[in-house]
Design a protein around this motif. Structure first.
Motif, short mmCIF file in Angstrom:
data_model
loop_
_atom_site.label_atom_id
_atom_site.label_comp_id
_atom_site.label_asym_id
_atom_site.label_seq_id
_atom_site.Cartn_x
_atom_site.Cartn_y
_atom_site.Cartn_z
N VAL A 157 38.57 -17.43 30.38
CA VAL A 157 37.25 -17.53 31.03
C VAL A 157 37.20 -18.86 31.76
CG1 VAL A 157 34.75 -17.50 30.72
CG2 VAL A 157 36.20 -16.13 29.21
N PRO A 158 37.69 -18.92 33.00
CA PRO A 158 37.73 -20.18 33.74
C PRO A 158 36.36 -20.79 34.05
CG PRO A 158 39.28 -18.61 34.67
CD PRO A 158 38.42 -17.85 33.71
N ILE A 159 35.32 -19.94 34.14
CA ILE A 159 33.98 -20.46 34.41
C ILE A 159 33.03 -19.96 33.31
CG2 ILE A 159 32.06 -20.64 36.03
CD1 ILE A 159 33.95 -20.02 38.29
N LEU A 160 32.50 -20.89 32.54
CA LEU A 160 31.57 -20.53 31.47
C LEU A 160 30.25 -21.24 31.74
CD1 LEU A 160 31.01 -19.19 28.71
CD2 LEU A 160 31.90 -21.26 27.64
N MET A 161 29.19 -20.46 31.87
CA MET A 161 27.85 -21.02 32.07
C MET A 161 26.98 -20.70 30.87
SD MET A 161 24.44 -20.75 32.87
CE MET A 161 23.99 -19.20 33.63
N GLY A 162 26.20 -21.66 30.44
CA GLY A 162 25.26 -21.43 29.34
C GLY A 162 23.98 -22.19 29.59
N THR A 163 22.91 -21.74 28.94
CA THR A 163 21.63 -22.42 29.10
C THR A 163 21.12 -22.91 27.75
OG1 THR A 163 20.29 -20.41 28.83
CG2 THR A 163 21.05 -20.93 31.05
N PHE A 164 20.17 -23.85 27.81
CA PHE A 164 19.61 -24.45 26.61
C PHE A 164 18.18 -23.98 26.32
CE2 PHE A 164 22.18 -28.06 28.62
CZ PHE A 164 23.35 -27.68 27.98
N GLY A 165 17.58 -23.26 27.24
CA GLY A 165 16.17 -22.91 27.12
C GLY A 165 15.88 -21.70 26.26
N LYS A 166 16.91 -21.17 25.62
CA LYS A 166 16.71 -19.97 24.80
C LYS A 166 17.07 -20.31 23.35
CE LYS A 166 17.44 -17.36 28.97
NZ LYS A 166 17.50 -18.55 29.87
N GLY A 167 18.27 -19.96 22.91
CA GLY A 167 18.64 -20.21 21.52
C GLY A 167 18.67 -21.68 21.13
N ILE A 168 18.88 -22.57 22.10
CA ILE A 168 18.95 -24.00 21.79
C ILE A 168 17.56 -24.61 21.72
CG2 ILE A 168 19.95 -26.21 22.52
CD1 ILE A 168 21.94 -24.06 21.55
N GLY A 169 16.60 -24.02 22.42
CA GLY A 169 15.21 -24.45 22.29
C GLY A 169 14.78 -25.59 23.18
N THR A 170 15.63 -26.05 24.10
CA THR A 170 15.23 -27.16 24.98
C THR A 170 15.13 -26.63 26.42
OG1 THR A 170 17.56 -27.87 25.18
CG2 THR A 170 16.23 -28.92 23.47
N SER A 171 15.87 -27.22 27.35
CA SER A 171 15.84 -26.76 28.73
C SER A 171 17.08 -27.27 29.44
CB SER A 171 14.58 -27.28 29.44
OG SER A 171 14.48 -26.77 30.75
N GLY A 172 17.47 -26.57 30.50
CA GLY A 172 18.64 -26.97 31.27
C GLY A 172 19.80 -26.02 31.05
N ALA A 173 20.94 -26.37 31.62
CA ALA A 173 22.11 -25.50 31.56
C ALA A 173 23.37 -26.31 31.78
CB ALA A 173 21.99 -24.41 32.62
N PHE A 174 24.51 -25.63 31.68
CA PHE A 174 25.78 -26.30 31.92
C PHE A 174 26.78 -25.31 32.49
CE2 PHE A 174 26.48 -24.33 27.84
CZ PHE A 174 27.81 -23.92 27.89
N VAL A 175 27.80 -25.85 33.12
CA VAL A 175 28.99 -25.10 33.51
C VAL A 175 30.17 -25.82 32.89
CG1 VAL A 175 30.46 -24.32 35.41
CG2 VAL A 175 27.97 -24.31 35.68
N ALA A 176 31.06 -25.06 32.23
CA ALA A 176 32.25 -25.65 31.62
C ALA A 176 33.49 -24.97 32.16
CB ALA A 176 32.19 -25.50 30.09
N GLY A 177 34.55 -25.75 32.31
CA GLY A 177 35.81 -25.21 32.83
C GLY A 177 36.84 -26.30 32.98
#
Length: 402
Positions: A239-259
């Motif tokens: 999975v060369p591009i992984l995007m996730g967000t923080f505003g749901k299960g993490i309970g805060t806000s924002g997002a990231f891209v990892a690779g």
């Protein structure tokens, strides 16, 4: 009259039972919300683990404000990238076994940035039909080719490669083109899982990249809450591009891209949504890091799993028409927007907040109650909720059996 179409479009939405309106939430505590002086047990949010009001998370936010103030003050490439941001990025990269990670202000911005930055005339994006609107809108308007395969349909995806004259690398090196396959870890409206194991094999076969939007898997899935990639042990090469967000299960806000480091360096230089946006508040980065730390023991995830099992068992016993979803997202498809809104309003009369989701958020004819469960719900909350569903759905002849 100038811009007369604005009111006309709103009137049309209202006639079709599709007009969207906001409701003001006065306060919230655990799974309870207050609206217009009335209290409701909510089954509509995305705070699957109750992290918004976790003591450790709130304390980290306060400490972040003490150290950095309430905002970042600039874009990341000016003076907005702090030690707090760097700590969170390094944690994500290490935990997800990626070379690097990059923070964004929202999942919408992250998906837009990926499509915008990678776009070129030789790019072909192949995405699941049910990808989130943030990705779809970006892919539609990027400089390249965009095609959608039927939801979780691997065979249809492979036919799209064939129709693009794409051959497996061992067969031909002609017509080399960049292909990006995009899917979700957990689909936001149906709650089912993306077929990541199979999709990464297709990507490898055709020398394509696989991107996973894990907005609804982050925090909930994986041994320590790092989502679908952790749960399935999917590497950077898979999975060369992984995007996730923080505003749901993490309970805060924002997002990231990892690779890869190359991917992240490229986004830092060419992703306009990153370059030209004020960085997320450092306090938010600190709270997000604290949230991941507090979820590492898996206790809240276990509680959520128990609530999901309880809900599904009661629904099957009482004839409430649920889908096959095994996640916190448990839709009840009604199929009619007007009836769906009426059912939602009837549930509010019983003190239960469940939002009606209609077209164009979901395909026509699949209007639904998008029920979401949380670790904040008590065992008795689930019992009471299913009892109420039975009462209301029976009025509209929606139960599968009495």
């Amino acid at each position: 009259m100038a811009f007369a179409y604005l009111q006309a479009a709103l009137n049309a939405r209202k006639r079709e039972g599709l007009l969207r309106q906001r409701r003001i939430i006065d306060s919230s505590a655990g799974a309870m919300i207050e609206v217009d002086g009335q209290h409701f047990l909510s089954f509509s949010g995305n705070d699957y683990l109750g992290q918004r009001q976790d003591i450790a998370v709130m304390q980290a936010w306060v400490e972040g404000i003490s150290s950095y103030g309430v905002g970042s003050g600039a874009s990341p490439l000016v003076t907005g990238h702090t030690r707090a941001h760097q700590q969170l990025e390094e944690f994500l990269a290490s935990g997800l076994k990626r070379e690097a990670a990059l923070l964004f202000n929202s999942g919408f911005a992250a998906n837009q940035a990926i499509c915008q930055a990678l776009a070129n005339p030789n790019l072909c994006i192949l995405s699941d039909k049910l990808m989130h609107a943030s990705f779809v809108e970006a892919a539609k308007h990027c400089d390249g080719t965009y095609k959608r395969f039927r939801h979780n349909d691997i065979d249809h995806l492979t036919t799209l490669f064939a129709s693009s004259n794409r051959q497996a690398p061992q067969q031909s090196q002609a017509n080399i083109q960049d292909y990006l396959i995009a899917t979700e870890g957990v689909f936001s409206m149906d709650g089912d899982l993306g077929r990541l194991d199979e999709l990464h094999k297709v990507a490898q076969q055709y020398d394509a990249w696989l991107m996973v939007d894990d907005a609804h898997g982050m925090g909930v899935l994986g041994k320590t809450g790092l989502g679908s990639a952790e749960q399935l042990n999917l590497s950077q090469s898979q999975v060369p591009i992984l995007m996730g967000t923080f505003g749901k299960g993490i309970g805060t806000s924002g997002a990231f891209v990892a690779g890869s480091q190359v991917l992240i360096d490229y986004l830092v230089n060419f992703a306009k949504h990153y370059v030209y946006s004020t960085a997320m508040p450092p306090a938010m980065a600190m709270a997000t890091y604290a949230s991941f730390q507090s979820l590492a023991d898996g206790v809240k995830q276990q509680t959520l799993t128990q609530r999901i099992a309880q809900f599904r068992q009661l629904c099957l016993q009482t004839g409430v028409p649920i889908t096959d979803s095994q996640t916190a997202i448990q839709p009840i498809v009604i199929g009619d927007p007007v009836k769906c809104v009426k059912i939602s309003e009837d549930l509010k009369q019983l003190g239960l907040w469940v939002t009606a989701i209609r077209y164009p958020t979901v395909p026509k004819g699949t209007d639904r109650l998008r029920i979401t469960l949380s670790a904040s719900h008590k065992h008795t909350d689930i019992d009471a909720f299913v009892d109420a569903l039975v009462i209301v759905l029976k009025r509209y002849q929606v139960l599968t059996h009495d």
